[in-house]
Design a protein around this motif. Structure first.
Motif, PDB file in Angstrom:
ATOM      1  N   LYS A  61       0.653  -1.317  -0.013  1.00 25.87           N
ATOM      2  CA  LYS A  61       0.037   0.109   0.018  1.00 25.87           C
ATOM      3  C   LYS A  61       0.888   1.159   0.034  1.00 25.87           C
ATOM      4  CE  LYS A  61      -2.007  -0.855   4.036  1.00 25.87           C
ATOM      5  NZ  LYS A  61      -1.125  -1.791   5.035  1.00 25.87           N
ATOM      6  N   ASP A  80       2.744  -7.764   2.129  1.00 22.19           N
ATOM      7  CA  ASP A  80       1.774  -7.526   2.685  1.00 22.19           C
ATOM      8  C   ASP A  80       0.829  -6.633   1.825  1.00 22.19           C
ATOM      9  OD1 ASP A  80       0.065  -7.035   5.090  1.00 22.19           O
ATOM     10  OD2 ASP A  80       0.764  -5.052   5.084  1.00 22.19           O
ATOM     11  N   SER A 103      -3.671  -8.688   4.677  1.00 22.97           N
ATOM     12  CA  SER A 103      -4.182  -7.960   5.771  1.00 22.97           C
ATOM     13  C   SER A 103      -5.560  -7.184   5.435  1.00 22.97           C
ATOM     14  CB  SER A 103      -3.155  -6.959   6.337  1.00 22.97           C
ATOM     15  OG  SER A 103      -1.989  -7.527   6.666  1.00 22.97           O
ATOM     16  N   HIS A 200      -0.331  -4.465  14.153  1.00 23.86           N
ATOM     17  CA  HIS A 200       0.159  -3.352  13.331  1.00 23.86           C
ATOM     18  C   HIS A 200      -0.470  -2.356  14.350  1.00 23.86           C
ATOM     19  CE1 HIS A 200       1.331  -0.642  10.558  1.00 23.86           C
ATOM     20  NE2 HIS A 200       0.100  -0.206  10.470  1.00 23.86           N
ATOM     21  N   GLN A 204       4.416   5.353  11.063  1.00 23.58           N
ATOM     22  CA  GLN A 204       5.201   6.655  11.495  1.00 23.58           C
ATOM     23  C   GLN A 204       5.610   6.664  12.841  1.00 23.58           C
ATOM     24  OE1 GLN A 204       7.309   8.346   9.752  1.00 23.58           O
ATOM     25  NE2 GLN A 204       7.910  10.067  10.915  1.00 23.58           N
ATOM     26  N   MET A 241       7.619   1.459  11.065  1.00 23.61           N
ATOM     27  CA  MET A 241       8.795   2.334  11.367  1.00 23.61           C
ATOM     28  C   MET A 241       8.770   3.630  10.962  1.00 23.61           C
ATOM     29  SD  MET A 241       9.100  -1.255  11.231  1.00 23.61           S
ATOM     30  CE  MET A 241      10.265  -1.834  10.034  1.00 23.61           C
ATOM     31  N   PRO A 275       7.140  -3.535   6.839  1.00 21.66           N
ATOM     32  CA  PRO A 275       7.257  -2.034   6.595  1.00 21.66           C
ATOM     33  C   PRO A 275       6.864  -1.539   5.005  1.00 21.66           C
ATOM     34  CG  PRO A 275       9.306  -3.390   6.091  1.00 21.66           C
ATOM     35  CD  PRO A 275       8.261  -4.389   6.375  1.00 21.66           C
ATOM     36  N   GLY A 276       6.073  -0.360   5.045  1.00 19.34           N
ATOM     37  CA  GLY A 276       6.028   0.335   3.792  1.00 19.34           C
ATOM     38  C   GLY A 276       6.898   1.507   3.854  1.00 19.34           C
ATOM     39  N   ARG A 316      -0.905  14.030   1.438  1.00 15.16           N
ATOM     40  CA  ARG A 316      -0.367  13.943   2.954  1.00 15.16           C
ATOM     41  C   ARG A 316      -0.803  15.407   3.579  1.00 15.16           C
ATOM     42  NH1 ARG A 316       3.689  12.214   4.736  1.00 15.16           N
ATOM     43  NH2 ARG A 316       2.704  10.781   6.210  1.00 15.16           N
ATOM     44  N   TYR A 320      -2.919  14.787   6.620  1.00 17.71           N
ATOM     45  CA  TYR A 320      -2.401  14.752   7.799  1.00 17.71           C
ATOM     46  C   TYR A 320      -1.623  15.749   8.446  1.00 17.71           C
ATOM     47  CZ  TYR A 320      -2.798   9.976   5.781  1.00 17.71           C
ATOM     48  OH  TYR A 320      -3.373   8.796   5.177  1.00 17.71           O
ATOM     49  N   GLN A 379      -1.931   7.401  -3.202  1.00 12.98           N
ATOM     50  CA  GLN A 379      -3.232   7.997  -2.697  1.00 12.98           C
ATOM     51  C   GLN A 379      -3.682   9.015  -3.698  1.00 12.98           C
ATOM     52  OE1 GLN A 379      -3.544   7.683   1.956  1.00 12.98           O
ATOM     53  NE2 GLN A 379      -1.868   9.148   1.373  1.00 12.98           N
TER      54      GLN A 379
HETATM   55  N1  LLP Z   1       0.660  -3.577   7.792  1.00 14.21           N
HETATM   56  C1  LLP Z   1      -0.437  -2.896   8.110  1.00 14.21           C
HETATM   57  C2  LLP Z   1      -1.694  -3.929   8.523  1.00 14.21           C
HETATM   58  C3  LLP Z   1      -0.704  -1.701   7.744  1.00 14.21           C
HETATM   59  O1  LLP Z   1      -2.060  -1.317   7.958  1.00 14.21           O
HETATM   60  C4  LLP Z   1       0.083  -0.575   7.468  1.00 14.21           C
HETATM   61  C5  LLP Z   1      -0.102   0.730   7.165  1.00 14.21           C
HETATM   62  C6  LLP Z   1       1.546  -1.170   7.123  1.00 14.21           C
HETATM   63  C7  LLP Z   1       1.670  -2.642   7.454  1.00 14.21           C
HETATM   64  C8  LLP Z   1       2.822  -0.172   6.865  1.00 14.21           C
HETATM   65  O2  LLP Z   1       3.006   0.629   7.508  1.00 14.21           O
HETATM   66  P1  LLP Z   1       4.214   1.479   7.341  1.00 14.21           P
HETATM   67  O3  LLP Z   1       5.514   0.755   7.557  1.00 14.21           O
HETATM   68  O4  LLP Z   1       3.990   2.145   6.070  1.00 14.21           O
HETATM   69  O5  LLP Z   1       4.018   2.611   8.576  1.00 14.21           O
HETATM   70  N2  LLP Z   1      -1.683   7.083   4.304  1.00 14.21           N
HETATM   71  C9  LLP Z   1      -0.816   7.302   5.726  1.00 14.21           C
HETATM   72  C10 LLP Z   1      -0.245   5.868   6.215  1.00 14.21           C
HETATM   73  C11 LLP Z   1      -1.412   4.925   6.212  1.00 14.21           C
HETATM   74  C12 LLP Z   1      -0.703   3.749   6.965  1.00 14.21           C
HETATM   75  C13 LLP Z   1      -1.701   2.295   6.915  1.00 14.21           C
HETATM   76  N3  LLP Z   1      -1.444   1.104   7.116  1.00 14.21           N
HETATM   77  C14 LLP Z   1       0.197   8.172   5.452  1.00 14.21           C
HETATM   78  O6  LLP Z   1       0.271   8.648   4.282  1.00 14.21           O
HETATM   79  O7  LLP Z   1       0.983   8.528   6.354  1.00 14.21           O
END
Ligand code: LLP
Length: 426
Positions: A61, A80, A103, A200, A204, A241, A275-276, A316, A320, A379
């Motif tokens: 995502k 994921d 997920s 999860h 950030q 992270m 991680p994304g 963003r 946010y 997005q």
């Molecule tokens: N796993 C699950 C189940 C999640 O819901 C998410 C993010 C991740 C992994 C990845 O998280 P990351 O490592 O990227 O923090 N659009 C928002 C962020 C939404 C995150 C949603 N879930 C932004 O632009 O900040």
């Protein structure tokens, strides 16, 4: 910023590509990603967790560009995903479905059937109703569904409320007591194979404590399940992270890895992370050109730089109140820096990229919005019937174009002033 972003001959470069030349060649707005940056981020995380059995599943995502998915797959990462669309993209990029974790709170019947058919690694289940639906679909297709239950560890990730997910009031996961009951139900169902547990808590995250608290809370459940005779193969700690956008102190990956290893103790489970942002955010910039400089009419009014990227390209800041650094790709050092609001053409006051930035700008300036590799293009929308940015992957001195600008944008250019045909945008 990315270490691969640097100033050479008075221009901003990403790796060995001059971003000014690139903006001229492909037009703006354009997202540009560094292959080396993404590679480094994946390798650094693998190294930080080298002390435990570890699997990295990139959160699609954050950025589902096919070139990025292909790179992740080549580097040995799994994925994921949260939709059938993301699963299709993983497959289109040459990713292996057996490395995919699914997920999300709302998996449809079609999505579950698709995932069962291609044989994914695990369904991360978010509710009792979903557990039943997956068991039912597995029975219909004569398969066994590998599952994990998403536990809500009730810790506050101390991040923006829209991206915080580990609290009771969030829609995600189930409470620990309910999870135990669901594992019991699953253990008795031959259509289901229990493989893991997941959580999860948000995105950030820059403070390690909530992540470790969540892990410790999960381990209580892992041990309780073991005492019930249910042995898990993996523990999935989610993503989240945090990275540096402005002046944050990012999560120290070495410390995270070492702490996880210590808390895990002698348990044999594989640790999974999803991680994304930490993989792609700082790998990318959004290139944009100035359309108009609109200088303040009164002393207390802002100066506006109206650029060709807008909230439909990068939402963003509007959504946010996110802060993204803005750099001038072709700085003119003879200009006196002044305070500027960088805004897009969309008809909303919330349409801004950055506010009150000290920059030396002129009509010919090209800007790079930093840290735009995660949750940028994915997005994007066509709000105001605007076209979309193209996406470029830079690799050394090469720039490849894994997603071209959709047709609608070309048409507007090619039809000049006569009239405009709006095509459906794919
Ligand atoms: N796993 C699950 C189940 C999640 O819901 C998410 C993010 C991740 C992994 C990845 O998280 P990351 O490592 O990227 O923090 N659009 C928002 C962020 C939404 C995150 C949603 N879930 C932004 O632009 O900040």
């Amino acid at each position: 910023h990315s270490p691969y972003l640097s100033e050479v001959d008075g221009h901003l470069w990403l790796e060995r590509v001059d971003l000014l030349g690139l903006a001229d060649a492909v037009g703006t707005p354009a997202y540009v990603y560094s292959k080396a940056h993404i590679t480094d981020a994946i390798e650094a995380l693998n190294e930080a967790f080298a002390g435990v059995a570890f699997n990295l599943h990139y959160a699609v995502k954050a950025n589902s560009n096919l070139a990025i998915l292909k790179l992740c797959s080549e580097l040995g990462a799994g994925f994921d995903i949260v939709s059938g669309g993301e699963l299709s993209r993983v497959i289109a990029a040459g990713g292996d479905p057996s490395t995919v974790i699914f997920s999300g709170v709302g998996k449809s019947i079609e999505e579950i059937d698709f995932a069962l058919k291609v044989g994914i690694e695990c369904f991360n289940i978010e509710s009792e109703a979903e557990l039943h639906r997956i068991a039912e679909r597995a029975e219909i297709s004569g398969q066994v569904a590998p599952i994990s239950i998403r536990v809500n560890p009730n810790v506050d990730a101390q991040t923006h409320p829209y991206i915080s997910t580990g609290l009771k009031q969030n829609k995600f996961g189930v409470q620990p007591e309910q999870a135990l009951a669901m594992y019991q139900t699953a253990a008795e169902n031959p259509q289901l194979k229990i493989v893991g547990i997941d959580c999860h808590i948000g995105s950030q995250i820059t403070d390690i404590e909530p992540l470790l608290d969540a892990f410790t809370n999960m381990l209580r459940l892992v041990d309780e399940l073991a005492s019930m005779g249910i042995e898990l193969e993996h523990i999935d700690l989610g993503g989240g992270m945090g990275i540096v956008y402005q002046d944050e102190s990012p999560l120290d990956l070495e410390t995270y890895g070492a702490s996880v290893r210590q808390i895990l103790g002698g348990r044999g489970q594989t640790i999974i992370l999803e991680p994304g942002r930490s993989i792609v955010a700082n790998a990318g910039v959004l290139l944009t050109r100035i359309e108009y400089l609109k200088e303040a009419s009164e002393p207390d009014a802002p100066n506006f730089a109206v650029v060709d990227a807008a909230m439909n390209d990068l939402i963003r800041p509007a959504l946010y109140q996110a802060w993204h650094d803005v750099l001038v790709v072709n700085p003119n050092r003879t200009l006196q820096p002044r305070q500027w609001d960088i805004v897009g053409p969309v008809c909303e006051s919330g349409d801004f990229i950055a506010k009150d930035r000290s920059l030396g700008l002129e009509a010919a300036s090209v800007l790079a919005v930093a840290s735009a590799g995660a949750y940028g293009m994915v997005q994007a929308s066509n709000y105001n019937s605007r076209g979309r940015a193209c996406e470029i992957m830079v690799d050394g001195e090469r720039a490849v174009n894994p997603r071209r600008r959709p047709l609608v944008f070309h048409k507007m250019h090619s039809l000049g002033n006569d009239f405009m045909v709006i095509d459906a945008v794919s």
